[in-house]
Design a protein around this motif. Structure first.
Motif, PDB file in Angstrom:
ATOM      1  N   LYS A 177      44.917  39.658  50.460  1.00  0.00           N
ATOM      2  CA  LYS A 177      44.049  38.848  48.739  1.00  0.00           C
ATOM      3  C   LYS A 177      43.955  40.343  47.642  1.00  0.00           C
ATOM      4  O   LYS A 177      43.733  41.176  47.659  1.00  0.00           O
ATOM      5  CB  LYS A 177      43.311  38.066  49.433  1.00  0.00           C
ATOM      6  N   ALA A 178      43.600  39.032  46.705  1.00  0.00           N
ATOM      7  CA  ALA A 178      42.737  39.840  45.586  1.00  0.00           C
ATOM      8  C   ALA A 178      41.546  38.552  45.708  1.00  0.00           C
ATOM      9  O   ALA A 178      41.814  37.528  44.888  1.00  0.00           O
ATOM     10  CB  ALA A 178      44.325  39.942  44.526  1.00  0.00           C
ATOM     11  N   TRP A 179      40.412  39.856  45.192  1.00  0.00           N
ATOM     12  CA  TRP A 179      39.631  38.672  45.018  1.00  0.00           C
ATOM     13  C   TRP A 179      39.095  39.301  42.806  1.00  0.00           C
ATOM     14  O   TRP A 179      38.554  40.259  43.287  1.00  0.00           O
ATOM     15  CB  TRP A 179      38.177  39.482  45.448  1.00  0.00           C
ATOM     16  N   LEU A 180      39.278  38.389  42.460  1.00  0.00           N
ATOM     17  CA  LEU A 180      39.348  37.864  40.996  1.00  0.00           C
ATOM     18  C   LEU A 180      37.890  38.608  40.765  1.00  0.00           C
ATOM     19  O   LEU A 180      37.418  39.363  39.806  1.00  0.00           O
ATOM     20  CB  LEU A 180      39.736  37.330  40.657  1.00  0.00           C
ATOM     21  N   GLN A 181      36.419  38.437  41.547  1.00  0.00           N
ATOM     22  CA  GLN A 181      35.474  38.609  41.319  1.00  0.00           C
ATOM     23  C   GLN A 181      35.095  39.080  42.152  1.00  0.00           C
ATOM     24  O   GLN A 181      34.827  38.691  44.066  1.00  0.00           O
ATOM     25  CB  GLN A 181      34.309  37.003  40.781  1.00  0.00           C
ATOM     26  N   GLY A 182      34.093  40.637  42.573  1.00  0.00           N
ATOM     27  CA  GLY A 182      32.583  40.846  42.906  1.00  0.00           C
ATOM     28  C   GLY A 182      33.113  42.484  43.642  1.00  0.00           C
ATOM     29  O   GLY A 182      32.518  43.147  44.217  1.00  0.00           O
ATOM     30  N   LEU A 183      34.477  42.629  43.430  1.00  0.00           N
ATOM     31  CA  LEU A 183      35.714  43.684  43.627  1.00  0.00           C
ATOM     32  C   LEU A 183      36.011  44.549  42.542  1.00  0.00           C
ATOM     33  O   LEU A 183      37.010  43.787  41.475  1.00  0.00           O
ATOM     34  CB  LEU A 183      36.621  43.376  44.706  1.00  0.00           C
ATOM     35  N   SER A 184      36.141  46.166  42.483  1.00  0.00           N
ATOM     36  CA  SER A 184      37.274  46.915  41.813  1.00  0.00           C
ATOM     37  C   SER A 184      38.060  46.711  41.777  1.00  0.00           C
ATOM     38  O   SER A 184      38.478  46.056  43.238  1.00  0.00           O
ATOM     39  CB  SER A 184      35.851  48.194  41.478  1.00  0.00           C
ATOM     40  N   PRO A 185      39.149  47.236  41.144  1.00  0.00           N
ATOM     41  CA  PRO A 185      40.517  47.148  41.864  1.00  0.00           C
ATOM     42  C   PRO A 185      40.885  48.228  42.386  1.00  0.00           C
ATOM     43  O   PRO A 185      41.867  47.996  43.335  1.00  0.00           O
ATOM     44  CB  PRO A 185      41.390  48.090  40.327  1.00  0.00           C
ATOM     45  N   LYS A 186      39.684  49.388  42.846  1.00  0.00           N
ATOM     46  CA  LYS A 186      39.973  50.648  43.753  1.00  0.00           C
ATOM     47  C   LYS A 186      39.290  49.549  44.758  1.00  0.00           C
ATOM     48  O   LYS A 186      40.331  49.667  46.439  1.00  0.00           O
ATOM     49  CB  LYS A 186      39.058  51.758  43.953  1.00  0.00           C
ATOM     50  N   GLU A 187      38.633  48.573  45.238  1.00  0.00           N
ATOM     51  CA  GLU A 187      37.895  48.153  46.422  1.00  0.00           C
ATOM     52  C   GLU A 187      39.113  47.384  47.152  1.00  0.00           C
ATOM     53  O   GLU A 187      39.814  46.626  47.970  1.00  0.00           O
ATOM     54  CB  GLU A 187      36.517  47.128  46.166  1.00  0.00           C
ATOM     55  N   ASN A 188      39.712  46.888  45.726  1.00  0.00           N
ATOM     56  CA  ASN A 188      40.613  45.371  45.512  1.00  0.00           C
ATOM     57  C   ASN A 188      41.814  46.355  46.770  1.00  0.00           C
ATOM     58  O   ASN A 188      42.743  45.162  47.426  1.00  0.00           O
ATOM     59  CB  ASN A 188      41.411  44.765  45.013  1.00  0.00           C
ATOM     60  N   ARG A 189      42.431  47.154  47.011  1.00  0.00           N
ATOM     61  CA  ARG A 189      43.359  47.908  47.853  1.00  0.00           C
ATOM     62  C   ARG A 189      42.454  48.769  48.613  1.00  0.00           C
ATOM     63  O   ARG A 189      43.973  48.858  49.192  1.00  0.00           O
ATOM     64  CB  ARG A 189      43.491  48.994  46.346  1.00  0.00           C
ATOM     65  N   GLU A 190      40.885  48.433  49.338  1.00  0.00           N
ATOM     66  CA  GLU A 190      40.932  48.669  50.087  1.00  0.00           C
ATOM     67  C   GLU A 190      40.566  47.647  51.373  1.00  0.00           C
ATOM     68  O   GLU A 190      40.693  47.671  52.813  1.00  0.00           O
ATOM     69  CB  GLU A 190      40.157  50.194  50.646  1.00  0.00           C
ATOM     70  N   ILE A 191      39.702  46.877  50.266  1.00  0.00           N
ATOM     71  CA  ILE A 191      38.709  45.778  51.793  1.00  0.00           C
ATOM     72  C   ILE A 191      38.981  44.824  52.198  1.00  0.00           C
ATOM     73  O   ILE A 191      38.983  44.138  52.807  1.00  0.00           O
ATOM     74  CB  ILE A 191      37.453  45.624  50.880  1.00  0.00           C
ATOM     75  N   PRO A 192      40.399  43.820  51.074  1.00  0.00           N
ATOM     76  CA  PRO A 192      40.626  42.948  51.480  1.00  0.00           C
ATOM     77  C   PRO A 192      41.553  43.063  52.704  1.00  0.00           C
ATOM     78  O   PRO A 192      42.656  43.846  53.226  1.00  0.00           O
ATOM     79  CB  PRO A 192      41.243  42.003  50.354  1.00  0.00           C
ATOM     80  N   PRO A 193      41.393  42.915  53.891  1.00  0.00           N
ATOM     81  CA  PRO A 193      42.057  43.023  55.190  1.00  0.00           C
ATOM     82  C   PRO A 193      43.418  42.855  54.750  1.00  0.00           C
ATOM     83  O   PRO A 193      44.092  42.073  54.528  1.00  0.00           O
ATOM     84  CB  PRO A 193      41.678  42.190  56.120  1.00  0.00           C
TER      85      PRO A 193
END
Length: 334
Positions: A177-193
């Motif tokens: 998934k991509a979280w459009l609010q609350g996560l940076s682009p870098k975090e969106n590459r790593e945090i969502p499972p």
């Protein structure tokens, strides 16, 4: 330098590809990657349709013939603008045009394209239909499995269904998934499972489509295992940049091709390209910054990186610095 073989194996180049990555996969990076793999599909950085319509087109679209097979990734959400960008790009002869439906950055969201388009499959369908009307080559889509509070098991098959009915036959799915609010682009590459099983189910649900998987793939054995499980292709991102030799040298075996130059040969093969760039007024670091990871995890990696990092930005830096860096590898490896 290498045999470009621009027509060879393009139809199945999707078996392995290198992801489009902003500020990384520029034309110099792609030439470097092509020296390690003759088969894999390479992607440009995302270029917005508006930039092509109003910007310096040669700077945005030029590339070397040796890069084939190479795809142009576009960003946008206005069908008429995307169609015009594709019409303009026809003269450059890309092998594929890809629409970005996966980037979660604030800048992309504010322009209503990238991952936010997962919420607008009908608009994506209109966009790709307009693009295909102007494109002599396949139009493909790179997307996420969903965004924010969407339920991927529900929205992803609906998204694929609507967009494929508009004519797209090839989807590259970043299995997060991509979280459009609350996560940076870098975090969106790593945090969502990661949800690889969902992407494999999409291949089962849409057997006539080409479905490729992206996200978290770091090694060639991992890519090979995914292909053996029935997925059509694997896209490697950051691993191909940070450890290019480990992920791209030997990758052509996925096609039954034994092309596998060693890292030292790759450096030597880059020299004519670098020399031409310098003669045209370019700077050494514009190319060597993409080569810093070539010896990652191998003897001499530290010296290689140090010599290039410290020297390539200096005025007048040239091929002799590349020789010094390679000599440092040989000293440390002895």
């Amino acid at each position: 330098m290498i045999d470009p073989s621009p027509n060879a194996q393009r139809l199945d180049a999707h078996r392995l590809s290198v992801a489009p990555m902003m500020e990384w996969t520029d034309r110099h990076c792609r030439v470097f990657h092509r020296l390690m793999t003759r088969r894999a599909m390479l992607y440009t950085e995302m270029v917005t349709a508006a930039a092509i319509l109003h910007g310096a087109r040669p700077r945005l679209l030029d590339y070397s013939v040796v890069e084939h097979p190479v795809a142009l990734q576009l960003g946008g959400s206005v069908p008429s603008e995307l169609a015009e960008a594709v019409r303009i790009a026809r003269d450059w002869g890309y092998d594929e045009i890809n629409l970005n439906v996966g980037c979660p950055s604030d800048r992309v969201q504010s322009g209503c394209f990238g991952a936010v388009l997962m919420e607008r499959p009908a608009l994506v369908a209109d966009c790709v239909a307009a693009m295909q009307a102007e494109s002599p080559v396949p139009v493909t889509v790179k997307c996420r499995i969903g965004v924010d509070d969407q339920v991927p098991e529900e929205v992803l098959p609906d998204f694929i269904d609507q967009v494929s009915r508009a004519g797209v036959r090839h989807f590259i799915i970043h299995a997060r998934k991509a979280w459009l609010q609350g996560l940076s682009p870098k975090e969106n590459r790593e945090i969502p499972p990661l949800d690889y099983p969902l992407v494999f189910r999409m291949k089962q649900a849409f057997p006539d489509l080409t479905i490729c998987i992206n996200g978290g793939v770091a090694t060639l054995p991992q890519a090979k295992e995914m292909l053996e499980r029935g997925i059509d292709g694997v896209m490697i991102g950051r691993a191909a940049y940070h450890d290019p030799a480990g992920t791209l040298i030997g990758a052509d075996a996925l096609w039954g091709d034994d092309h596998a130059p060693d890292a030292h040969a790759v450096v030597r093969a880059m020299k004519p390209y670098i020399a031409a760039h310098l003669e045209q007024g370019g700077r050494l670091h514009q190319i060597t910054r993409h080569m810093l990871g070539l010896f990652a995890g191998r003897p001499g990696a530290r010296g290689w990186r140090r010599v290039l990092s410290e020297g390539a930005t200096r005025e007048g830096a040239g091929l002799d610095l590349l020789d010094q860096a390679l000599a440092q590898v040989q000293v440390e490896a002895a």
